[in-house]
Design an enzyme around this catalytic site. Structure first.
Site, PDB file in Angstrom:
ATOM      1  N   LYS A   1       0.823  -1.210   0.000  1.00  9.20           N
ATOM      2  CA  LYS A   1       0.000   0.000   0.000  1.00  9.20           C
ATOM      3  C   LYS A   1       0.858   1.261   0.000  1.00  9.20           C
ATOM      4  O   LYS A   1       0.458   2.294  -0.540  1.00  9.20           O
ATOM      5  CB  LYS A   1      -0.941  -0.028   1.203  1.00  9.20           C
ATOM      6  CG  LYS A   1      -1.915  -1.204   1.167  1.00  9.20           C
ATOM      7  CD  LYS A   1      -2.745  -1.266   2.436  1.00  9.20           C
ATOM      8  CE  LYS A   1      -3.703  -2.458   2.418  1.00  9.20           C
ATOM      9  NZ  LYS A   1      -2.996  -3.750   2.378  1.00  9.20           N
TER      10      LYS A   1
ATOM     11  N   GLU B   1      -2.170   6.404   8.034  1.00  5.36           N
ATOM     12  CA  GLU B   1      -2.880   7.359   7.186  1.00  5.36           C
ATOM     13  C   GLU B   1      -3.987   8.020   7.994  1.00  5.36           C
ATOM     14  O   GLU B   1      -4.432   7.469   9.025  1.00  5.36           O
ATOM     15  CB  GLU B   1      -3.461   6.672   5.960  1.00  5.36           C
ATOM     16  CG  GLU B   1      -4.556   5.683   6.245  1.00  5.36           C
ATOM     17  CD  GLU B   1      -5.087   4.991   4.989  1.00  5.36           C
ATOM     18  OE1 GLU B   1      -6.187   4.431   5.058  1.00  5.36           O
ATOM     19  OE2 GLU B   1      -4.401   5.015   3.948  1.00  5.36           O
TER      20      GLU B   1
ATOM     21  N   HIS C   1     -12.566  -3.274  10.584  1.00  2.00           N
ATOM     22  CA  HIS C   1     -12.028  -2.882   9.283  1.00  2.00           C
ATOM     23  C   HIS C   1     -12.091  -4.021   8.275  1.00  2.00           C
ATOM     24  O   HIS C   1     -11.399  -3.997   7.265  1.00  2.00           O
ATOM     25  CB  HIS C   1     -10.590  -2.372   9.423  1.00  2.00           C
ATOM     26  CG  HIS C   1     -10.427  -1.378  10.531  1.00  2.00           C
ATOM     27  ND1 HIS C   1     -10.996  -0.136  10.499  1.00  2.00           N
ATOM     28  CD2 HIS C   1      -9.816  -1.482  11.744  1.00  2.00           C
ATOM     29  CE1 HIS C   1     -10.716   0.499  11.633  1.00  2.00           C
ATOM     30  NE2 HIS C   1     -10.015  -0.293  12.394  1.00  2.00           N
TER      31      HIS C   1
ATOM     32  N   ARG D   1      -5.563  -8.870  -6.912  1.00  2.00           N
ATOM     33  CA  ARG D   1      -6.112 -10.215  -6.787  1.00  2.00           C
ATOM     34  C   ARG D   1      -7.626 -10.141  -6.896  1.00  2.00           C
ATOM     35  O   ARG D   1      -8.205  -9.059  -6.933  1.00  2.00           O
ATOM     36  CB  ARG D   1      -5.743 -10.803  -5.418  1.00  2.00           C
ATOM     37  CG  ARG D   1      -6.159  -9.885  -4.261  1.00  2.00           C
ATOM     38  CD  ARG D   1      -5.876 -10.484  -2.909  1.00  2.00           C
ATOM     39  NE  ARG D   1      -6.019  -9.529  -1.833  1.00  2.00           N
ATOM     40  CZ  ARG D   1      -7.164  -9.168  -1.278  1.00  2.00           C
ATOM     41  NH1 ARG D   1      -8.303  -9.676  -1.729  1.00  2.00           N
ATOM     42  NH2 ARG D   1      -7.200  -8.299  -0.291  1.00  2.00           N
TER      43      ARG D   1
END
Length: 615
Positions: free
Chosen positions: A116, A185, A220, A276
């Site tokens: 990421k 983040e 999450h 994926r």
């Protein structure tokens, strides 16, 4: 031409890929850990290869063992599924180096996007460094750089939480993905999680197959997904598709992938690109009328996509059925899944068969249930109804939560966001037991009992049974009479071991009943039968902290020994089960009087972990 495919994965996704392979005349090869020796994916494959060991690190994360299995079994292609090594460029290269076909994107694309942090850099974004986080930046989200599924994610709202969040996220990410890299983040409290499914061939064509909304999440990890994402303006939907295609072209992507965004205040914020297939891909398949796994195989064989994707039709919604207790902090559950069946008209993707065991080693997802209809309202109604009528006999599941979520006004009006369960979990998990379920259970149990042993000449002496339902004890009274079973205020129309029909206030209701040990399933309600003559309960010392599930003790708080003072809420033991860590904390301030476990120890449910004595 691909003739035999090894799926480098397990459970539901392996079974899903095998289904397409069988329809295409392709032979299938499964790999399995020792814990999965009798798992459904190992049973349904044409060939199954053992990976010695139990943990993911010993088995499904061993690229060398999986490539060797493919070669040994005579497979000519490898499908990575999702999770485990699906976004590992080294694994993709090892497959290609062995002369096998890789049913996935090029290793270079995986390297560019699977992390990421690198993906954000490629899109012109710079992740926030953990060392640079200030109080003004809070709240922030700590995330694993590799993998997905909510593993390694932690929300940090106070400066003191950052260090333990980073440590916990790194440990969980390393366990799940073999990579402990994490980053930070900004955390947007009320954003919507929206993603775009892409499919690209080796001839330069990239499809953006609409949008999906995955905002209903716990820890999450997505719980309910749908396509298309409702309520987006045409301009925003176009922007999301354009950004997704741009990301794919930036890395010469081929195969299936997903570009994920957080949408807040009408703006799209790039999150990541998953190189994926994803768990929620069936909703896209339903809306576009395609088989994404079949398309992956065709792309891997070098076939070209049509210039334009198929036309989208209708709406699809998917719910993930988990063996977990949402009312108890989403605690994973284990045990035998005696029966799993859903009504006709919905799609069921599962990695379990009747009688299979849900263990502690892997994700607790039992199945995905998908409904497709001409409109969103019809699809949501269909899915809620199917889940409500589904037969699920086994451990506690999130079924009731899913039904309540799908019928919640905030969801039906498409006003949900990622904070949905933070706001509504208490209400959604409030017990709403069927008041007639205990009686139906008792009458089914009474069926077939000897008239001599059950019939009483004195109507003042009824038979009694006791059940635990939604945390409360219920005592049921009924009578054996010459004309059959009776209960006060209720007309017993029919009663046998599997079906009870009751009539009350002129309303007739049917109850399907099944018993497994002391667990009794009455329609969608589960009860625990209590013994007539209960044994004295085992006594536990006040302040005992018990394991909520079987698992492994992976950490004990530094410096804690018997006699240490602890604060209320202070973490004491970290328990890992089903690929997630669970923190066992002091319920109140006091003194640690017992700590009988050690790091690395395997414990069973209700095992004593510690004792905190309060003043």
């Amino acid at each position: 031409m691909i003739t035999s495919v090894l799926v480098a994965n397990r459970g539901e996704i392996a079974c899903r890929v095998f289904r397409t392979c069988r329809a295409s005349g392709i032979r299938t090869v499964a790999v399995h850990s020792d814990a999965d020796e009798n798992a459904l994916h190992a049973r349904v494959a044409d060939t199954a290869v053992r990976l010695p060991g139990t943990t993911p690190a010993q088995t499904y994360l061993r690229a060398d063992l999986i490539v060797k299995a493919a070669v040994t079994a005579g497979a000519d292609a490898v499908h990575p599924g999702y999770g485990f090594l699906s976004e590992n460029a080294g694994f993709a290269r090892a497959v290609l180096d062995a002369g096998l076909v890789w049913i996935g994107p090029p290793p270079e694309a995986i390297e560019a996007m699977a992390s990421k942090t690198r993906a954000k850099a490629l899109m012109g974004l710079d992740p926030l460094r953990a060392d640079d986080v200030t109080e003004a930046d809070l709240p922030v989200l700590v995330k694993a750089a590799a993998g997905g599924g909510g593993r390694g994610m932690r929300v940090v709202r106070r400066p003191a939480e950052l260090k333990p969040a980073l440590e916990g996220a790194r440990a969980e990410a390393a366990s799940a993905f073999g990579d402990g890299e994490v980053f930070v983040e900004p955390y947007l409290e009320n954003g919507r999680h929206v993603e775009v499914q892409i499919l690209a061939d080796t001839h330069g064509t990239v499809w953006a197959l609409g949008t999906r909304d995955c905002s209903l999440q716990r820890r999450h990890q997505k719980v309910v997904e749908e396509a298309p994402a409702p309520g987006l303006s045409d301009e925003l939907a176009d922007e999301l598709r354009t950004l997704a295609v741009r990301a794919a072209r930036a890395v010469d992507y081929t195969g299936a992938g997903t570009v994920e965004f957080l949408v807040a205040d009408g703006r799209a914020h790039f999150l990541e690109m998953n190189t994926r297939l994803q768990v929620e891909h069936p909703v896209t398949e339903a809306v576009f009328g395609i088989d994404l796994v079949a398309e992956q195989i065709r792309v891997a064989e070098g076939h070209a996509l049509a210039a334009e994707p198929p036309r989208a039709r209708g709406h699809a919604v998917e719910a993930r059925l988990y063996a977990e207790d949402p009312a108890a902090d989403w605690t994973p559950q284990t045990g035998t899944l005696h029966r799993l069946a859903v009504p006709e008209g919905v799609r069921l993707d599962t990695g379990f068969g009747d009688g299979d065991t849900i263990g502690v080693h892997y994700d607790p997802m039992i199945a995905k249930v998908v409904a497709h209809a001409p409109t969103r309202a019809e699809a949501v109604r269909s899915l809620a109804g199917a889940l409500e009528k589904a037969t699920i006999h086994g451990p506690v599941t999130n079924r009731d939560l899913l039904v309540a979520s799908l019928r919640h006004e905030e969801f039906t009006s498409a006003r949900m966001d990622t904070g949905f369960y933070d706001r509504h979990l208490t209400t959604l998990t409030a017990p709403a037991p069927d008041p007639y379920a205990p009686l139906a259970a008792a009458l089914a149990e009474a069926h077939g009992r000897s008239r001599f042993g059950g019939w009483r000449n004195l109507p003042s002496q009824p038979q009694t049974r006791r059940y635990l339902l939604a945390g409360e004890e219920h005592e049921v009274r009924y009578h054996h009479t010459r004309s059959g079973l009776t209960a006060d205020g209720v007309h017993v129309v029919h009663a046998d071991a599997a079906l009870v029909v009751l009539e009350a206030d002129g309303v007739r209701r049917r109850f399907q009943v099944a018993r497994h040990g002391d667990r009794v399933h009455v329609n969608a309600t589960t009860l625990t039968a209590l013994p007539r003559f209960p044994e004295p309960e085992n006594q536990r010392a006040p302040g005992s902290l018990l394991a909520p599930m079987p698992g492994t003790v992976v950490k004990i708080a530094d410096g804690l020994v018997t006699g240490s003072s602890v604060r209320a809420g202070e973490p004491i033991v970290w328990l890992e089960a089903m690929k997630m860590q669970h923190v066992i904390s002091a319920p109140a301030a006091g003194t640690l009087t017992a700590l009988p476990v050690t790091t690395g120890q395997q414990v069973e449910v209700n095992a004593l972990l510690a004792v905190v004595r309060t003043p």
